[in-house]
Scaffold this motif. Structure first.
Motif, PDB file in Angstrom:
ATOM      1  N   ALA A 183       0.832  -1.202   0.000  1.00 49.32           N
ATOM      2  CA  ALA A 183       0.000   0.000   0.000  1.00 49.32           C
ATOM      3  C   ALA A 183       0.867   1.252   0.000  1.00 49.32           C
ATOM      4  O   ALA A 183       0.590   2.213  -0.721  1.00 49.32           O
ATOM      5  CB  ALA A 183      -0.931  -0.005   1.208  1.00 49.32           C
ATOM      6  N   ARG A 184       1.932   1.249   0.781  1.00 48.42           N
ATOM      7  CA  ARG A 184       2.844   2.399   0.803  1.00 48.42           C
ATOM      8  C   ARG A 184       3.527   2.568  -0.550  1.00 48.42           C
ATOM      9  O   ARG A 184       3.685   3.687  -1.046  1.00 48.42           O
ATOM     10  CB  ARG A 184       3.890   2.212   1.894  1.00 48.42           C
ATOM     11  CG  ARG A 184       4.818   3.410   2.017  1.00 48.42           C
ATOM     12  CD  ARG A 184       5.826   3.247   3.106  1.00 48.42           C
ATOM     13  NE  ARG A 184       5.145   3.152   4.389  1.00 48.42           N
ATOM     14  CZ  ARG A 184       5.621   2.515   5.445  1.00 48.42           C
ATOM     15  NH1 ARG A 184       6.798   1.923   5.373  1.00 48.42           N
ATOM     16  NH2 ARG A 184       4.952   2.476   6.569  1.00 48.42           N
ATOM     17  N   PHE A 185       3.919   1.465  -1.172  1.00 44.74           N
ATOM     18  CA  PHE A 185       4.548   1.525  -2.487  1.00 44.74           C
ATOM     19  C   PHE A 185       3.568   2.063  -3.529  1.00 44.74           C
ATOM     20  O   PHE A 185       3.940   2.890  -4.370  1.00 44.74           O
ATOM     21  CB  PHE A 185       5.051   0.133  -2.885  1.00 44.74           C
ATOM     22  CG  PHE A 185       5.751   0.102  -4.207  1.00 44.74           C
ATOM     23  CD1 PHE A 185       7.002   0.675  -4.348  1.00 44.74           C
ATOM     24  CD2 PHE A 185       5.161  -0.489  -5.302  1.00 44.74           C
ATOM     25  CE1 PHE A 185       7.661   0.644  -5.568  1.00 44.74           C
ATOM     26  CE2 PHE A 185       5.799  -0.522  -6.519  1.00 44.74           C
ATOM     27  CZ  PHE A 185       7.046   0.045  -6.656  1.00 44.74           C
ATOM     28  N   ALA A 186       2.318   1.619  -3.471  1.00 47.43           N
ATOM     29  CA  ALA A 186       1.302   2.091  -4.417  1.00 47.43           C
ATOM     30  C   ALA A 186       1.056   3.588  -4.232  1.00 47.43           C
ATOM     31  O   ALA A 186       0.896   4.322  -5.224  1.00 47.43           O
ATOM     32  CB  ALA A 186       0.005   1.308  -4.244  1.00 47.43           C
ATOM     33  N   ARG A 187       1.017   4.059  -2.982  1.00 48.12           N
ATOM     34  CA  ARG A 187       0.843   5.498  -2.739  1.00 48.12           C
ATOM     35  C   ARG A 187       2.032   6.278  -3.271  1.00 48.12           C
ATOM     36  O   ARG A 187       1.865   7.367  -3.843  1.00 48.12           O
ATOM     37  CB  ARG A 187       0.656   5.767  -1.253  1.00 48.12           C
ATOM     38  CG  ARG A 187      -0.733   5.459  -0.753  1.00 48.12           C
ATOM     39  CD  ARG A 187      -0.959   6.022   0.642  1.00 48.12           C
ATOM     40  NE  ARG A 187       0.006   5.558   1.613  1.00 48.12           N
ATOM     41  CZ  ARG A 187      -0.122   4.474   2.364  1.00 48.12           C
ATOM     42  NH1 ARG A 187      -1.207   3.732   2.253  1.00 48.12           N
ATOM     43  NH2 ARG A 187       0.806   4.137   3.239  1.00 48.12           N
ATOM     44  N   SER A 188       3.216   5.746  -3.114  1.00 50.20           N
ATOM     45  CA  SER A 188       4.416   6.420  -3.620  1.00 50.20           C
ATOM     46  C   SER A 188       4.405   6.508  -5.142  1.00 50.20           C
ATOM     47  O   SER A 188       4.744   7.549  -5.721  1.00 50.20           O
ATOM     48  CB  SER A 188       5.675   5.702  -3.165  1.00 50.20           C
ATOM     49  OG  SER A 188       5.790   5.737  -1.770  1.00 50.20           O
ATOM     50  N   ILE A 189       4.025   5.429  -5.792  1.00 52.14           N
ATOM     51  CA  ILE A 189       3.948   5.423  -7.255  1.00 52.14           C
ATOM     52  C   ILE A 189       2.872   6.399  -7.727  1.00 52.14           C
ATOM     53  O   ILE A 189       3.081   7.153  -8.680  1.00 52.14           O
ATOM     54  CB  ILE A 189       3.657   4.000  -7.780  1.00 52.14           C
ATOM     55  CG1 ILE A 189       4.847   3.089  -7.503  1.00 52.14           C
ATOM     56  CG2 ILE A 189       3.326   4.020  -9.268  1.00 52.14           C
ATOM     57  CD1 ILE A 189       6.112   3.477  -8.230  1.00 52.14           C
ATOM     58  N   GLY A 190       1.737   6.412  -7.060  1.00 54.65           N
ATOM     59  CA  GLY A 190       0.671   7.352  -7.423  1.00 54.65           C
ATOM     60  C   GLY A 190       1.112   8.794  -7.260  1.00 54.65           C
ATOM     61  O   GLY A 190       0.858   9.636  -8.127  1.00 54.65           O
ATOM     62  N   ALA A 191       1.787   9.086  -6.171  1.00 54.84           N
ATOM     63  CA  ALA A 191       2.276  10.447  -5.949  1.00 54.84           C
ATOM     64  C   ALA A 191       3.301  10.838  -7.003  1.00 54.84           C
ATOM     65  O   ALA A 191       3.304  11.976  -7.490  1.00 54.84           O
ATOM     66  CB  ALA A 191       2.880  10.565  -4.554  1.00 54.84           C
ATOM     67  N   ALA A 192       4.151   9.902  -7.380  1.00 53.20           N
ATOM     68  CA  ALA A 192       5.146  10.190  -8.416  1.00 53.20           C
ATOM     69  C   ALA A 192       4.477  10.457  -9.762  1.00 53.20           C
ATOM     70  O   ALA A 192       4.868  11.386 -10.484  1.00 53.20           O
ATOM     71  CB  ALA A 192       6.131   9.031  -8.537  1.00 53.20           C
TER      72      ALA A 192
END
Length: 103
Positions: free
Chosen positions: A28-37
């Motif tokens: 979930a943290r990785f998905a949020r990071s990718i979305g923010a990027a």
């Protein structure tokens, strides 16, 4: 010496770092990071497009397809920014933090 090794083995056996819940949190943290990027890239491409158009590298009317794509990316960026603003995820001014840190 035997007591120290026994205490160390209790500490290690108290929890496994490879639990399923932790992996879900990491995903979930990785998905949020990718979305923010991706959202940051959308905003950056729009800013670059507008900058190049303003300095005269091209005319907005002649680059209709690129203008439409930039408008769509800008709309995506603004929609996500507005959603985060309403959800409380964006702080417009961080003066209190800057004063505390010495900036």
């Amino acid at each position: 010496m035997a007591e120290q090794s026994h205490a160390g083995s209790e500490r290690r056996s108290s929890g496994d770092r490879r639990e399923g819940l932790r992996r879900q949190e990491d995903r979930a943290r990785f998905a949020r990071s990718i979305g923010a990027a991706l959202i940051a890239i959308c905003g950056g491409l729009v800013a670059l497009f507008v900058f190049l158009g303003v300095i005269g590298a091209f005319h907005f009317g002649q680059a209709a397809a690129a203008s439409g794509a930039a408008l769509a990316l800008g709309a995506v960026w603004f929609a996500v920014f507005f959603f985060r603003l309403r959800a409380g995820g964006v702080q417009l001014a961080q003066r209190s933090d800057r004063e505390r840190r010495g900036y």
